[in-house]
Design a protein around this motif. Structure first.
Motif, PDB file in Angstrom:
ATOM      1  N   UNK A 104       0.772  -1.204  -0.061  1.00 55.61           N
ATOM      2  CA  UNK A 104       0.042  -0.024  -0.017  1.00 55.61           C
ATOM      3  C   UNK A 104       0.658   1.385  -0.001  1.00 55.61           C
ATOM      4  N   UNK A 105       2.010   1.116   0.833  1.00 53.27           N
ATOM      5  CA  UNK A 105       2.670   2.399   0.752  1.00 53.27           C
ATOM      6  C   UNK A 105       3.416   2.502  -0.582  1.00 53.27           C
ATOM      7  N   UNK A 106       3.682   1.574  -1.509  1.00 54.97           N
ATOM      8  CA  UNK A 106       4.346   1.569  -2.626  1.00 54.97           C
ATOM      9  C   UNK A 106       3.166   1.998  -3.603  1.00 54.97           C
ATOM     10  N   UNK A 107       1.919   2.330  -3.208  1.00 55.24           N
ATOM     11  CA  UNK A 107       1.050   2.793  -3.934  1.00 55.24           C
ATOM     12  C   UNK A 107       0.145   1.614  -4.876  1.00 55.24           C
ATOM     13  N   UNK A 108       0.225   0.360  -4.247  1.00 57.69           N
ATOM     14  CA  UNK A 108      -0.514  -0.681  -4.711  1.00 57.69           C
ATOM     15  C   UNK A 108      -2.080  -0.382  -4.669  1.00 57.69           C
ATOM     16  N   UNK A 109      -2.839  -0.744  -5.519  1.00 56.95           N
ATOM     17  CA  UNK A 109      -4.405  -0.565  -5.225  1.00 56.95           C
ATOM     18  C   UNK A 109      -5.170  -1.420  -4.447  1.00 56.95           C
ATOM     19  N   UNK A 110      -6.268  -1.318  -4.257  1.00 59.44           N
ATOM     20  CA  UNK A 110      -7.063  -2.057  -3.406  1.00 59.44           C
ATOM     21  C   UNK A 110      -7.349  -3.373  -3.912  1.00 59.44           C
ATOM     22  N   UNK A 111      -7.579  -3.314  -5.369  1.00 62.14           N
ATOM     23  CA  UNK A 111      -7.913  -4.725  -6.003  1.00 62.14           C
ATOM     24  C   UNK A 111      -6.731  -5.784  -5.767  1.00 62.14           C
ATOM     25  N   UNK A 112      -5.396  -5.075  -5.841  1.00 65.67           N
ATOM     26  CA  UNK A 112      -4.223  -5.887  -5.764  1.00 65.67           C
ATOM     27  C   UNK A 112      -4.019  -6.222  -4.249  1.00 65.67           C
ATOM     28  N   UNK A 113      -4.446  -5.618  -3.242  1.00 67.54           N
ATOM     29  CA  UNK A 113      -4.351  -6.060  -1.886  1.00 67.54           C
ATOM     30  C   UNK A 113      -5.519  -7.169  -1.698  1.00 67.54           C
ATOM     31  N   UNK A 114      -6.681  -6.882  -2.174  1.00 65.87           N
ATOM     32  CA  UNK A 114      -7.692  -7.910  -1.950  1.00 65.87           C
ATOM     33  C   UNK A 114      -7.359  -9.177  -2.647  1.00 65.87           C
ATOM     34  N   UNK A 115      -6.395  -9.275  -3.918  1.00 62.49           N
ATOM     35  CA  UNK A 115      -6.145 -10.443  -4.475  1.00 62.49           C
ATOM     36  C   UNK A 115      -4.914 -11.063  -3.604  1.00 62.49           C
ATOM     37  N   UNK A 116      -4.223 -10.210  -2.963  1.00 66.88           N
ATOM     38  CA  UNK A 116      -3.195 -10.878  -2.211  1.00 66.88           C
ATOM     39  C   UNK A 116      -3.774 -11.569  -0.935  1.00 66.88           C
ATOM     40  N   UNK A 117      -4.622 -10.943  -0.300  1.00 64.25           N
ATOM     41  CA  UNK A 117      -5.404 -11.662   0.728  1.00 64.25           C
ATOM     42  C   UNK A 117      -6.133 -13.019   0.217  1.00 64.25           C
ATOM     43  N   UNK A 118      -6.977 -12.887  -0.855  1.00 62.17           N
ATOM     44  CA  UNK A 118      -7.438 -14.197  -1.391  1.00 62.17           C
ATOM     45  C   UNK A 118      -6.487 -15.146  -1.535  1.00 62.17           C
ATOM     46  N   UNK A 119      -5.269 -14.870  -1.866  1.00 58.60           N
ATOM     47  CA  UNK A 119      -4.236 -15.945  -2.268  1.00 58.60           C
ATOM     48  C   UNK A 119      -3.630 -16.456  -1.186  1.00 58.60           C
ATOM     49  N   UNK A 120      -3.609 -15.570  -0.199  1.00 53.46           N
ATOM     50  CA  UNK A 120      -3.095 -16.028   1.238  1.00 53.46           C
ATOM     51  C   UNK A 120      -4.040 -17.132   1.809  1.00 53.46           C
ATOM     52  N   UNK A 121      -5.353 -16.883   1.651  1.00 51.04           N
ATOM     53  CA  UNK A 121      -6.525 -17.829   1.950  1.00 51.04           C
ATOM     54  C   UNK A 121      -6.056 -19.245   1.439  1.00 51.04           C
ATOM     55  N   UNK A 122      -5.673 -19.278   0.314  1.00 48.15           N
ATOM     56  CA  UNK A 122      -5.409 -20.490  -0.181  1.00 48.15           C
ATOM     57  C   UNK A 122      -4.512 -21.598   0.471  1.00 48.15           C
ATOM     58  N   UNK A 123      -3.724 -21.047   1.254  1.00 47.46           N
ATOM     59  CA  UNK A 123      -2.888 -21.493   2.313  1.00 47.46           C
ATOM     60  C   UNK A 123      -3.577 -22.294   3.589  1.00 47.46           C
ATOM     61  N   UNK A 124      -4.943 -22.173   3.820  1.00 44.43           N
ATOM     62  CA  UNK A 124      -5.644 -22.467   4.653  1.00 44.43           C
ATOM     63  C   UNK A 124      -5.557 -23.974   4.679  1.00 44.43           C
ATOM     64  N   UNK A 125      -5.091 -24.379   5.900  1.00 49.69           N
ATOM     65  CA  UNK A 125      -5.049 -25.798   5.910  1.00 49.69           C
ATOM     66  C   UNK A 125      -6.586 -26.778   5.786  1.00 49.69           C
ATOM     67  N   UNK A 126      -6.412 -27.921   5.472  1.00 50.87           N
ATOM     68  CA  UNK A 126      -7.525 -28.842   5.352  1.00 50.87           C
ATOM     69  C   UNK A 126      -7.964 -29.104   6.750  1.00 50.87           C
ATOM     70  N   UNK A 127      -9.085 -29.439   7.008  1.00 50.70           N
ATOM     71  CA  UNK A 127      -9.875 -29.578   8.492  1.00 50.70           C
ATOM     72  C   UNK A 127      -9.226 -30.780   9.029  1.00 50.70           C
ATOM     73  N   UNK A 128      -8.875 -31.840   8.024  1.00 50.98           N
ATOM     74  CA  UNK A 128      -8.659 -33.270   8.641  1.00 50.98           C
ATOM     75  C   UNK A 128      -7.452 -33.621   7.859  1.00 50.98           C
TER      76      UNK A 128
END
Length: 207
Positions: free
Chosen positions: A183-207
């Motif tokens: 964000x400090x480097x002027x990344x836009x909102x859509x980019x940050x939302x995409x980063x967050x969505x990609x991070x959620x792909x690391x969520x471990x399986x429940x079992x």
């Protein structure tokens, strides 16, 4: 979990001739945009619309003003996890929602980009070590809050019993810190939302 630090003491005396909260908000914005050490007394008094003696009378000194500005920031901005934990969400939904809130907040065009607690004292001299320690403690509390929610997810069966919640919390905090830098480097909102969505792909399986 409530963010806790000793609050700066306010001096007693004559009533102030200016709006103290408004002056504090303006100081917060200057510190947030330029960082603790790069912000000068002239920067502060100019933005706050007060004289140096008035600053010292109302806030003590630059360090105490900064720490009070951080307290003000934490009270006004969705930087920490408590507001998300209070909602009736699963652990996974809580983290996803938090990342989305962070992405939106840190790219708000009406305020400096990024997170004040992450970026305002990253490169300081030894003279500012106390400021760095206070901000590091706040960041540690944020990570602990995320870990607590993940631990609850384990207890409630949303995550496997052997999930390394400490490592997972550290991972998400690292993502959040990176989002602030983007964000400090002027990344836009859509980019940050995409980063967050990609991070959620690391969520471990429940079992």
């Amino acid at each position: 979990m409530e963010m806790t630090q000793d609050k700066p003491r306010k001096k007693a005396g004559r009533p102030l001739s200016f709006d103290r909260e408004l002056a504090l908000e303006r100081a917060m914005l200057v510190f947030w945009r330029y960082g603790y050490e790069a912000t000068s007394l002239n920067d502060l008094t100019g933005a706050m619309g007060i004289t140096p003696p008035s600053l010292y009378t109302a806030f003590g000194d630059k360090e105490r003003l900064f720490l009070e500005a951080v307290e003000y920031y934490l009270a006004k901005k969705p930087c920490f996890f408590e507001s998300i934990v209070a909602e009736p969400l699963t652990a996974k939904e809580s983290i996803r929602s938090y990342l989305e809130v962070i992405a939106i907040s840190q790219t708000d065009p009406n305020q400096p980009p990024g997170c004040m607690v992450v970026t305002s004292a990253t490169n300081c001299t030894a003279a500012s070590s106390h400021v760095q320690e206070v901000l590091a403690d706040y960041r540690g509390q944020m990570e602990a809050g995320i870990k607590d929610r993940l631990d609850r997810g384990v207890r409630e069966g949303e995550l496997a019993a052997d999930t390394d919640t400490a490592a997972l919390a550290s991972f998400f905090v690292t993502v959040i810190h990176g989002m602030s830098t983007q964000a400090r480097d002027n990344a836009g909102r859509e980019k940050l939302l995409a980063i967050g969505a990609q991070a959620m792909r690391a969520w471990p399986d429940p079992l």
